[in-house]
Write an enzyme that holds these catalytic residues in place. Structure first.
Site, PDB file in Angstrom:
ATOM      1  N   HIS A   1       0.846  -1.202   0.000  1.00  0.00           N
ATOM      2  CA  HIS A   1       0.000   0.000   0.000  1.00  0.00           C
ATOM      3  C   HIS A   1       0.882   1.252   0.000  1.00  0.00           C
ATOM      4  O   HIS A   1       0.633   2.215  -0.726  1.00  0.00           O
ATOM      5  CB  HIS A   1      -0.872   0.062   1.262  1.00  0.00           C
ATOM      6  CG  HIS A   1      -1.955  -0.963   1.344  1.00  0.00           C
ATOM      7  ND1 HIS A   1      -2.091  -1.807   2.420  1.00  0.00           N
ATOM      8  CD2 HIS A   1      -2.992  -1.262   0.512  1.00  0.00           C
ATOM      9  CE1 HIS A   1      -3.151  -2.574   2.242  1.00  0.00           C
ATOM     10  NE2 HIS A   1      -3.718  -2.268   1.097  1.00  0.00           N
TER      11      HIS A   1
ATOM     12  N   ARG B   1      -2.094  -5.531  -8.613  1.00  0.00           N
ATOM     13  CA  ARG B   1      -1.032  -6.544  -8.490  1.00  0.00           C
ATOM     14  C   ARG B   1      -1.149  -7.488  -9.686  1.00  0.00           C
ATOM     15  O   ARG B   1      -1.070  -7.055 -10.814  1.00  0.00           O
ATOM     16  CB  ARG B   1      -1.166  -7.288  -7.155  1.00  0.00           C
ATOM     17  CG  ARG B   1      -0.711  -6.463  -5.982  1.00  0.00           C
ATOM     18  CD  ARG B   1      -1.244  -6.996  -4.690  1.00  0.00           C
ATOM     19  NE  ARG B   1      -2.691  -6.839  -4.631  1.00  0.00           N
ATOM     20  CZ  ARG B   1      -3.433  -7.107  -3.577  1.00  0.00           C
ATOM     21  NH1 ARG B   1      -2.883  -7.581  -2.507  1.00  0.00           N
ATOM     22  NH2 ARG B   1      -4.730  -6.911  -3.599  1.00  0.00           N
TER      23      ARG B   1
ATOM     24  N   LYS C   1     -15.787  -7.942   5.201  1.00  0.00           N
ATOM     25  CA  LYS C   1     -14.510  -8.661   5.290  1.00  0.00           C
ATOM     26  C   LYS C   1     -14.151  -9.032   6.729  1.00  0.00           C
ATOM     27  O   LYS C   1     -13.102  -9.628   6.967  1.00  0.00           O
ATOM     28  CB  LYS C   1     -13.392  -7.781   4.706  1.00  0.00           C
ATOM     29  CG  LYS C   1     -13.436  -7.656   3.191  1.00  0.00           C
ATOM     30  CD  LYS C   1     -12.161  -6.999   2.704  1.00  0.00           C
ATOM     31  CE  LYS C   1     -11.962  -7.195   1.220  1.00  0.00           C
ATOM     32  NZ  LYS C   1     -10.692  -6.608   0.765  1.00  0.00           N
TER      33      LYS C   1
ATOM     34  N   SER D   1      -2.698  -7.704   2.699  1.00  0.00           N
ATOM     35  CA  SER D   1      -2.972  -7.630   4.137  1.00  0.00           C
ATOM     36  C   SER D   1      -3.265  -9.018   4.683  1.00  0.00           C
ATOM     37  O   SER D   1      -2.874  -9.348   5.806  1.00  0.00           O
ATOM     38  CB  SER D   1      -4.160  -6.712   4.408  1.00  0.00           C
ATOM     39  OG  SER D   1      -3.890  -5.407   3.962  1.00  0.00           O
TER      40      SER D   1
HETATM   41  P1  ADP Z   1      -9.961  -3.455  -0.592  1.00  0.00           P
HETATM   42  O1  ADP Z   1     -10.753  -4.162   0.461  1.00  0.00           O
HETATM   43  O2  ADP Z   1     -10.633  -2.212  -1.115  1.00  0.00           O
HETATM   44  O3  ADP Z   1      -9.439  -4.352  -1.694  1.00  0.00           O
HETATM   45  P2  ADP Z   1      -7.218  -3.323   0.367  1.00  0.00           P
HETATM   46  O4  ADP Z   1      -6.720  -2.619   1.574  1.00  0.00           O
HETATM   47  O5  ADP Z   1      -7.048  -4.807   0.331  1.00  0.00           O
HETATM   48  O6  ADP Z   1      -8.718  -2.880   0.236  1.00  0.00           O
HETATM   49  O7  ADP Z   1      -6.527  -2.729  -0.935  1.00  0.00           O
HETATM   50  C1  ADP Z   1      -6.672  -1.388  -1.312  1.00  0.00           C
HETATM   51  C2  ADP Z   1      -6.048  -1.174  -2.680  1.00  0.00           C
HETATM   52  O8  ADP Z   1      -4.649  -1.393  -2.603  1.00  0.00           O
HETATM   53  C3  ADP Z   1      -6.544  -2.120  -3.778  1.00  0.00           C
HETATM   54  O9  ADP Z   1      -6.596  -1.412  -5.000  1.00  0.00           O
HETATM   55  C4  ADP Z   1      -5.485  -3.186  -3.829  1.00  0.00           C
HETATM   56  O10 ADP Z   1      -5.442  -3.808  -5.098  1.00  0.00           O
HETATM   57  C5  ADP Z   1      -4.251  -2.349  -3.566  1.00  0.00           C
HETATM   58  N1  ADP Z   1      -3.134  -3.136  -3.021  1.00  0.00           N
HETATM   59  C6  ADP Z   1      -3.124  -3.918  -1.932  1.00  0.00           C
HETATM   60  N2  ADP Z   1      -1.917  -4.512  -1.750  1.00  0.00           N
HETATM   61  C7  ADP Z   1      -1.134  -4.062  -2.776  1.00  0.00           C
HETATM   62  C8  ADP Z   1       0.220  -4.314  -3.188  1.00  0.00           C
HETATM   63  N3  ADP Z   1       0.998  -5.173  -2.520  1.00  0.00           N
HETATM   64  N4  ADP Z   1       0.670  -3.690  -4.291  1.00  0.00           N
HETATM   65  C9  ADP Z   1      -0.144  -2.858  -4.994  1.00  0.00           C
HETATM   66  N5  ADP Z   1      -1.429  -2.594  -4.681  1.00  0.00           N
HETATM   67  C10 ADP Z   1      -1.911  -3.186  -3.577  1.00  0.00           C
END
Ligand code: ADP
Length: 163
Positions: A18, A91, A42, A129
């Site tokens: 992130h 990703r 979630k 995460s």
């Molecule tokens: P959500 O529940 O909205 O998917 P997340 O916190 O899992 O929330 O992710 C928020 C955003 O960050 C999403 O667009 C996700 O694809 C992106 N994201 C999460 N981890 C990574 C990573 N390692 N590299 C790039 N983008 C990421």
């Protein structure tokens, strides 16, 4: 006019993946607001407040990045605050379907909106995460994957739950 974007997500917890998107996104926009969604479907490990505190700690070094809770619909927040840009990270291909659906739906609800995608860096392509939570649950070393305040919060969280 200032170019303001939001980066919405569950951030349960915020990871270096992130943060990579945030560090690169803040170069594109004048201001970037991290929007922490409730993510009730979630069943997050951390409360909204805990997730916000972790984001705050992780973005301290960035002067044009802030954090805010997202209580309702994303497009409502955007309309109310007159914001037109949404930042998301991509990703592997597996993210694409979901992100496309989300971007189209949001565009349908708010035609002025643009979703901007940044590709994950090589190092973080398999970082999520949920992977971090899993490693921490089994007392593994997450120091490469999250900022130190998140590492501490995970240790406290799993100590409390008796692991
Ligand atoms: P959500 O529940 O909205 O998917 P997340 O916190 O899992 O929330 O992710 C928020 C955003 O960050 C999403 O667009 C996700 O694809 C992106 N994201 C999460 N981890 C990574 C990573 N390692 N590299 C790039 N983008 C990421």
């Amino acid at each position: 006019m200032k170019r303001i974007a939001v980066y919405p997500g569950t951030f349960d917890p915020i990871t270096n993946g992130h943060l990579d998107i945030i560090a690169r996104g803040r170069e594109i926009f004048d201001e970037l607001i991290i929007l922490v969604a409730k993510g009730e479907n979630k069943h997050p490990l951390f409360t909204m407040n805990e997730r916000i505190e972790m984001v705050k700690c992780a973005i301290k070094q960035f002067n044009n990045v802030s954090v805010s809770p997202l209580e309702g619909l994303l497009v409502s927040f955007l309309k109310e605050n007159n914001i037109k840009f949404v930042l998301r990270g991509l990703r592997a291909v597996s993210d694409f379907d979901y992100e496309l659906q989300l971007a189209f739906t949001n565009k349908n609800l708010y035609s002025d909106l643009e979703t901007v995608f940044i590709m994950s860096s090589n190092n973080y392509i398999f970082l999520s995460s949920s992977v971090v939570r899993e490693i921490a649950y089994f007392n593994g070393d997450v120091s490469k994957f999250v900022p130190s305040c998140v590492e501490e919060a995970l240790k406290r969280r799993f100590k409390k739950s008796g692991r």
